[in-house]
Design a protein around this motif. Structure first.
Motif, PDB file in Angstrom:
ATOM      1  N   LEU A   1     -13.667  17.208 -16.730  1.00  0.00           N
ATOM      2  CA  LEU A   1     -13.624  17.109 -15.561  1.00  0.00           C
ATOM      3  C   LEU A   1     -13.454  15.384 -15.234  1.00  0.00           C
TER       4      LEU A   1
ATOM      5  N   ALA B   1      -9.930  13.781 -16.675  1.00  0.00           N
ATOM      6  CA  ALA B   1      -8.581  14.591 -16.009  1.00  0.00           C
ATOM      7  C   ALA B   1      -7.985  13.806 -15.063  1.00  0.00           C
TER       8      ALA B   1
ATOM      9  N   ALA C   1      -4.347  18.250 -12.632  1.00  0.00           N
ATOM     10  CA  ALA C   1      -4.999  19.282 -12.845  1.00  0.00           C
ATOM     11  C   ALA C   1      -3.873  20.238 -12.265  1.00  0.00           C
TER      12      ALA C   1
ATOM     13  N   ARG D   1       0.903  21.351  -9.889  1.00  0.00           N
ATOM     14  CA  ARG D   1       0.064  20.141 -10.455  1.00  0.00           C
ATOM     15  C   ARG D   1      -0.082  19.002  -9.431  1.00  0.00           C
TER      16      ARG D   1
ATOM     17  N   VAL E   1      -8.476  22.168 -15.685  1.00  0.00           N
ATOM     18  CA  VAL E   1      -8.564  20.845 -16.339  1.00  0.00           C
ATOM     19  C   VAL E   1      -8.285  21.246 -17.861  1.00  0.00           C
TER      20      VAL E   1
ATOM     21  N   GLU F   1      -6.193  19.660 -21.484  1.00  0.00           N
ATOM     22  CA  GLU F   1      -4.884  19.655 -21.973  1.00  0.00           C
ATOM     23  C   GLU F   1      -4.976  20.163 -23.521  1.00  0.00           C
TER      24      GLU F   1
ATOM     25  N   ARG G   1     -10.778  24.057 -22.105  1.00  0.00           N
ATOM     26  CA  ARG G   1     -10.335  23.988 -20.641  1.00  0.00           C
ATOM     27  C   ARG G   1     -11.115  24.574 -19.736  1.00  0.00           C
TER      28      ARG G   1
END
Length: 167
Positions: A26, A29, A32, A48, A83, A85, A97
């Motif tokens: 978190l 990020a 998101a 997004r 969030v 990748e 994730r």
């Protein structure tokens, strides 16, 4: 007795490693995936968004009233964020994730805490200074209600807000 078997939960108990990973995902990020419900149809919609965090670690974004998801959040503040990748190599589904079930709250320009949200957001997303003060843009805080961490194959956790937000 056959037929009475209750499947085991796929979720592991939350531990310090899972909590640390969720907080890191978190905090790091920059954006998101935001899931909302379309007011006209009730159908799910995903978009997004740029993402930052407030001082307690909760998600914060800046949304224009012109965006479809702004109207959706005003009609129904329930939403979800994704969030984390995938890395450049390997199966994308093996990378960690975090999915958050949240409730969105819009800050009005004349709210007492607006200036603090603005400072905090722009410290993390300085390019947003170009449009942060436009009348149709609003800071939106996301109150976390639950979290679901997939830390990799076979490592799933159901997390409470206290597991995600720094104490």
């Amino acid at each position: 007795m056959p037929g009475n078997d209750v499947p085991e939960s796929p979720f592991r108990p939350a531990d310090d490693e899972a909590r640390a990973l969720a907080r890191t995902l978190l905090a790091q990020a920059a954006f998101a995936a935001l899931g909302v419900l379309e007011p006209e149809t009730g159908a799910p919609m995903v978009t997004r968004i740029a993402l930052a965090t407030v001082p307690d670690g909760a998600p914060l974004t800046l949304i224009s009233d012109l965006a479809l998801h702004a109207g959706a959040l005003r009609a129904d503040p329930r939403c979800s964020l994704l969030v984390g990748e995938p890395g450049r190599k390997g199966d994308p589904l093996t990378h960690p994730r975090l999915t958050l079930r949240c409730r969105a709250g819009f800050a009005q320009h004349d709210d007492p805490g607006h200036a603090a949200l603005r400072r905090h957001y722009l410290a993390q997303r300085p390019k947003a200074a170009l449009y942060a003060d436009f009348a149709d843009f609003h800071f939106v805080t996301m109150r976390i209600e639950a979290g679901y961490l997939n830390a990799g194959f076979g490592r799933a956790y159901r997390l409470a807000p206290a597991d995600i937000l720094p104490g």
